[in-house]
Design a protein around this motif. Structure first.
Motif, PDB file in Angstrom:
ATOM      1  N   ALA A 363      11.808  40.300 -62.013  1.00 54.92           N
ATOM      2  CA  ALA A 363      10.720  41.060 -62.106  1.00 54.92           C
ATOM      3  C   ALA A 363      10.189  42.088 -62.632  1.00 54.92           C
ATOM      4  O   ALA A 363      10.893  41.947 -64.473  1.00 54.92           O
ATOM      5  CB  ALA A 363      11.885  42.764 -62.085  1.00 54.92           C
ATOM      6  N   ALA A 364       9.277  41.109 -63.170  1.00 60.29           N
ATOM      7  CA  ALA A 364       8.261  40.771 -64.281  1.00 60.29           C
ATOM      8  C   ALA A 364       8.608  42.046 -65.192  1.00 60.29           C
ATOM      9  O   ALA A 364       7.868  42.009 -66.246  1.00 60.29           O
ATOM     10  CB  ALA A 364       6.661  40.038 -64.291  1.00 60.29           C
ATOM     11  N   PHE A 365       7.716  43.312 -64.602  1.00 63.35           N
ATOM     12  CA  PHE A 365       8.039  44.556 -65.242  1.00 63.35           C
ATOM     13  C   PHE A 365       9.126  45.048 -66.202  1.00 63.35           C
ATOM     14  O   PHE A 365       8.635  46.003 -66.443  1.00 63.35           O
ATOM     15  CB  PHE A 365       7.402  45.496 -64.172  1.00 63.35           C
ATOM     16  CG  PHE A 365       8.206  45.608 -63.162  1.00 63.35           C
ATOM     17  CD1 PHE A 365       8.904  46.893 -63.509  1.00 63.35           C
ATOM     18  CD2 PHE A 365       7.587  45.065 -61.916  1.00 63.35           C
ATOM     19  CE1 PHE A 365      10.037  47.061 -62.111  1.00 63.35           C
ATOM     20  CE2 PHE A 365       9.181  44.959 -60.708  1.00 63.35           C
ATOM     21  CZ  PHE A 365      10.084  46.446 -61.293  1.00 63.35           C
ATOM     22  N   LEU A 366       9.839  44.721 -66.014  1.00 67.08           N
ATOM     23  CA  LEU A 366      11.196  44.612 -66.743  1.00 67.08           C
ATOM     24  C   LEU A 366      11.447  44.332 -68.238  1.00 67.08           C
ATOM     25  O   LEU A 366      10.523  43.273 -67.731  1.00 67.08           O
ATOM     26  CB  LEU A 366      12.499  44.962 -65.432  1.00 67.08           C
ATOM     27  CG  LEU A 366      12.898  45.650 -64.152  1.00 67.08           C
ATOM     28  CD1 LEU A 366      14.399  45.312 -63.657  1.00 67.08           C
ATOM     29  CD2 LEU A 366      12.311  47.157 -64.848  1.00 67.08           C
ATOM     30  N   SER A 367      11.738  44.623 -68.780  1.00 61.83           N
ATOM     31  CA  SER A 367      12.280  43.835 -69.729  1.00 61.83           C
ATOM     32  C   SER A 367      13.157  43.569 -69.571  1.00 61.83           C
ATOM     33  O   SER A 367      14.452  43.022 -68.616  1.00 61.83           O
ATOM     34  CB  SER A 367      12.307  45.178 -70.748  1.00 61.83           C
ATOM     35  OG  SER A 367      13.410  46.435 -71.193  1.00 61.83           O
ATOM     36  N   ASP A 368      13.691  42.716 -70.898  1.00 63.63           N
ATOM     37  CA  ASP A 368      15.306  42.106 -70.272  1.00 63.63           C
ATOM     38  C   ASP A 368      16.121  42.943 -70.653  1.00 63.63           C
ATOM     39  O   ASP A 368      17.787  42.846 -70.640  1.00 63.63           O
ATOM     40  CB  ASP A 368      15.252  40.894 -71.780  1.00 63.63           C
ATOM     41  CG  ASP A 368      14.043  39.879 -71.648  1.00 63.63           C
ATOM     42  OD1 ASP A 368      14.297  39.401 -71.115  1.00 63.63           O
ATOM     43  OD2 ASP A 368      14.008  38.532 -72.688  1.00 63.63           O
ATOM     44  N   ALA A 369      15.877  43.552 -71.981  1.00 58.07           N
ATOM     45  CA  ALA A 369      16.920  45.138 -72.497  1.00 58.07           C
ATOM     46  C   ALA A 369      17.399  45.659 -70.789  1.00 58.07           C
ATOM     47  O   ALA A 369      18.323  46.203 -70.237  1.00 58.07           O
ATOM     48  CB  ALA A 369      16.700  46.059 -73.582  1.00 58.07           C
ATOM     49  N   GLU A 370      16.427  46.323 -70.182  1.00 59.30           N
ATOM     50  CA  GLU A 370      16.513  46.817 -69.170  1.00 59.30           C
ATOM     51  C   GLU A 370      17.361  45.784 -67.554  1.00 59.30           C
ATOM     52  O   GLU A 370      18.119  46.251 -67.480  1.00 59.30           O
ATOM     53  CB  GLU A 370      14.933  47.129 -68.273  1.00 59.30           C
ATOM     54  CG  GLU A 370      14.271  48.730 -69.253  1.00 59.30           C
ATOM     55  CD  GLU A 370      12.745  48.144 -68.872  1.00 59.30           C
ATOM     56  OE1 GLU A 370      12.294  50.065 -68.852  1.00 59.30           O
ATOM     57  OE2 GLU A 370      11.901  48.072 -68.218  1.00 59.30           O
ATOM     58  N   LYS A 371      16.492  45.115 -67.776  1.00 58.95           N
ATOM     59  CA  LYS A 371      17.211  43.777 -66.878  1.00 58.95           C
ATOM     60  C   LYS A 371      18.682  44.020 -67.267  1.00 58.95           C
ATOM     61  O   LYS A 371      19.974  43.578 -66.243  1.00 58.95           O
ATOM     62  CB  LYS A 371      16.922  42.128 -66.555  1.00 58.95           C
ATOM     63  CG  LYS A 371      15.364  42.151 -66.869  1.00 58.95           C
ATOM     64  CD  LYS A 371      14.692  40.770 -66.378  1.00 58.95           C
ATOM     65  CE  LYS A 371      13.461  40.558 -65.675  1.00 58.95           C
ATOM     66  NZ  LYS A 371      13.073  39.540 -65.999  1.00 58.95           N
ATOM     67  N   ARG A 372      19.176  43.430 -68.113  1.00 63.56           N
ATOM     68  CA  ARG A 372      20.801  43.710 -68.672  1.00 63.56           C
ATOM     69  C   ARG A 372      21.488  44.501 -68.516  1.00 63.56           C
ATOM     70  O   ARG A 372      22.847  44.954 -67.745  1.00 63.56           O
ATOM     71  CB  ARG A 372      20.617  43.363 -70.620  1.00 63.56           C
ATOM     72  CG  ARG A 372      20.411  41.573 -70.108  1.00 63.56           C
ATOM     73  CD  ARG A 372      20.056  40.972 -71.660  1.00 63.56           C
ATOM     74  NE  ARG A 372      22.005  41.151 -71.858  1.00 63.56           N
ATOM     75  CZ  ARG A 372      23.107  40.497 -72.437  1.00 63.56           C
ATOM     76  NH1 ARG A 372      21.996  39.632 -72.089  1.00 63.56           N
ATOM     77  NH2 ARG A 372      23.982  40.532 -72.566  1.00 63.56           N
ATOM     78  N   ALA A 373      21.076  45.798 -68.662  1.00 66.67           N
ATOM     79  CA  ALA A 373      21.004  47.379 -68.053  1.00 66.67           C
ATOM     80  C   ALA A 373      21.850  47.664 -66.904  1.00 66.67           C
ATOM     81  O   ALA A 373      22.948  47.769 -66.222  1.00 66.67           O
ATOM     82  CB  ALA A 373      20.538  48.005 -68.645  1.00 66.67           C
ATOM     83  N   MET A 374      20.987  46.937 -65.912  1.00 65.65           N
ATOM     84  CA  MET A 374      20.949  47.122 -64.539  1.00 65.65           C
ATOM     85  C   MET A 374      21.480  46.159 -64.291  1.00 65.65           C
ATOM     86  O   MET A 374      22.617  46.477 -62.352  1.00 65.65           O
ATOM     87  CB  MET A 374      19.411  46.486 -63.818  1.00 65.65           C
ATOM     88  CG  MET A 374      18.565  47.876 -64.410  1.00 65.65           C
ATOM     89  SD  MET A 374      17.084  46.907 -62.978  1.00 65.65           S
ATOM     90  CE  MET A 374      17.098  47.439 -61.719  1.00 65.65           C
ATOM     91  N   LEU A 375      22.171  45.503 -64.198  1.00 68.40           N
ATOM     92  CA  LEU A 375      23.045  43.721 -64.415  1.00 68.40           C
ATOM     93  C   LEU A 375      24.391  44.428 -65.007  1.00 68.40           C
ATOM     94  O   LEU A 375      25.328  43.566 -64.449  1.00 68.40           O
ATOM     95  CB  LEU A 375      22.473  42.826 -64.332  1.00 68.40           C
ATOM     96  CG  LEU A 375      21.270  41.776 -63.672  1.00 68.40           C
ATOM     97  CD1 LEU A 375      21.143  41.163 -64.605  1.00 68.40           C
ATOM     98  CD2 LEU A 375      21.870  41.649 -62.242  1.00 68.40           C
ATOM     99  N   GLY A 376      24.575  45.047 -66.018  1.00 67.95           N
ATOM    100  CA  GLY A 376      25.424  45.712 -66.156  1.00 67.95           C
ATOM    101  C   GLY A 376      26.635  45.209 -67.546  1.00 67.95           C
ATOM    102  O   GLY A 376      27.948  45.243 -67.985  1.00 67.95           O
ATOM    103  N   LEU A 377      25.149  44.439 -67.882  1.00 63.51           N
ATOM    104  CA  LEU A 377      25.518  43.482 -69.036  1.00 63.51           C
ATOM    105  C   LEU A 377      25.152  44.493 -70.309  1.00 63.51           C
ATOM    106  O   LEU A 377      24.785  45.239 -70.796  1.00 63.51           O
ATOM    107  CB  LEU A 377      24.805  42.662 -69.653  1.00 63.51           C
ATOM    108  CG  LEU A 377      24.946  41.568 -68.111  1.00 63.51           C
ATOM    109  CD1 LEU A 377      23.675  40.324 -67.809  1.00 63.51           C
ATOM    110  CD2 LEU A 377      26.333  40.849 -67.564  1.00 63.51           C
ATOM    111  N   PRO A 378      26.017  44.355 -71.645  1.00 63.46           N
ATOM    112  CA  PRO A 378      26.128  44.672 -73.269  1.00 63.46           C
ATOM    113  C   PRO A 378      24.631  43.774 -73.436  1.00 63.46           C
ATOM    114  O   PRO A 378      23.636  43.316 -73.257  1.00 63.46           O
ATOM    115  CB  PRO A 378      26.651  44.689 -74.128  1.00 63.46           C
ATOM    116  CG  PRO A 378      27.850  43.072 -73.078  1.00 63.46           C
ATOM    117  CD  PRO A 378      26.851  43.559 -71.338  1.00 63.46           C
TER     118      PRO A 378
END
Length: 383
Positions: A363-378
């Motif tokens: 998903a190119a429209f998501l930032s790295d921080a948003e991707k980590r949050a959606m995956l349940g990562l800190p």
């Protein structure tokens, strides 16, 4: 004048002749006889002596105990925490898997699970699973529990509930009980009775040479009582049971053996047993395909049935227990923590998790921080 209409004639009772006059009508009530629904009877009939119920409980408890559990706080998951150490070795006699399997097993069999914390205060030094059939809730004047009584060997020990309860009470939803949960075994009790009765019928069939009874036709003179008793004893000793299957029968005196084939009702017993097994599996949330029950093709293959088993049965159970134990342990330690299942480490769900990672990663429209949050990562700085 001629006595017509006299009292003697009017009082004469009527007598009717009937071909069925000497026949006594015998009607059965038709009501089924069910086993008791107390905890001890359910565990004995549904788990200890029923292979379907036993396998369902073992399958769910073992799968749930194998799901990795993580400890998380406000900032994310902890790599090191006292609760992780305690779950890894709950007490000197049990490891993590055995402890969790006992907890899940008690919950599945009785609808209730009780965990005792041992220690002077703070984080518990030991955790023990108590037998649910020995525990009883002591309600207070307002209806809330003020203690738990544990009965064993004629003695009763009371765990008093204060600001922090020494016992965690985990239970399933019960629509008509304020203090105890409703177990899947209770819901499956009727099917368990049917399955056990069908098994008993099959055993009796094997004891009778694995075939329905036949008829001995006497074409000669009438047998005396002594001859009849001797013939019955000989048939029971020499022609019944598995070891006598196929043994030829020798008859004399004009006797003839007429075997009887299976009736449609006899043939339905096996189908009834399979239907009861499917009902037991349904009550516990286990796909019948995983138990080898024939005639069930709900899922395309075993892998799909296994994924559905984890999604619909195992993970909700693990989530319920983790939520209850996490809140209870947080009260002991005075720290805001929660227990949660680590789905990334469940092999049965790995294909689904890989697909989720791939979709979010692309998903190119998501930032790295948003991707980590959606995956349940800190956050990246805390990794």
């Amino acid at each position: 004048m001629f006595g017509w209409g006299s009292k003697a004639e009017a009082a004469a009772p009527e007598r009717k002749r009937s071909a069925a006059g000497r026949v006594a009508a015998w009607g059965a009530s038709g009501r089924p006889v069910w086993s008791a629904r107390d905890t001890g009877t359910l565990m004995r009939l549904g788990f200890q002596t029923n292979p379907v119920g036993h396998r369902c409980v073992k399958l769910i408890a073992e799968a749930a105990a194998a799901v990795p559990v993580a400890v998380a706080g406000r900032e994310g998951r902890f790599a090191v925490h006292p609760v992780l150490d305690r779950l890894e070795r709950p007490n000197p006699a049990q490891g993590r898997t055995e402890f969790l399997e006992a907890c899940y097993g008690q919950l599945l069999l009785t609808g209730n699970a009780y965990v005792e914390a041992v220690g002077p205060g703070g984080w518990p030094d030991e955790l023990h699973v108590l037998r649910s059939d020995r525990m009883s809730v002591v309600p207070g004047a307002d209806g809330w529990p003020v203690g738990y009584d544990y009965a064993m060997g004629g003695r009763t020990h009371r765990f008093r509930v204060g600001e922090v309860s020494p016992v965690a009470h985990l239970r399933f939803f019960h629509p008509s009980d304020d203090h105890y949960g409703l177990s899947p075994m209770t819901a499956a009790a009727g099917a368990v009775d049917v399955h056990n009765a069908a098994s008993a019928w099959s055993k009796a069939l094997l004891d009778n040479a694995a075939r329905p009874s036949g008829a001995i036709v006497n074409g000669g003179e009438e047998m005396s009582a002594e001859q009849f008793d001797r013939l019955s004893a000989e048939l029971e000793a020499s022609h019944q049971g598995a070891r006598n299957a196929g043994r030829p029968m020798l008859l004399d005196g004009g006797l003839d053996w007429k075997p009887m084939g299976f009736s449609p009702s006899d043939m339905e017993f096996q189908r009834t047993k399979e239907a009861a097994a499917r009902e037991i599996a349904t009550a516990f949330g286990v796909p019948p395909m995983m138990l080898g029950i024939p005639g069930d093709a709900t899922y395309a293959n075993y892998a799909e049935a296994n994924r559905a088993f984890y999604r619909l049965t195992v993970l909700p159970l693990v989530g319920r227990v983790c939520e209850g134990l996490g809140a209870w342990l947080a009260d002991h330690g005075g720290e805001r923590i929660r227990l949660e299942a680590d789905r990334d480490r469940v092999p049965a769900l790995q294909s689904e998790r890989d697909g989720e990672w791939r979709r979010i990663g692309e998903a190119a429209f998501l930032s790295d921080a948003e991707k980590r949050a959606m995956l349940g990562l800190p956050p990246a700085g805390d990794a």
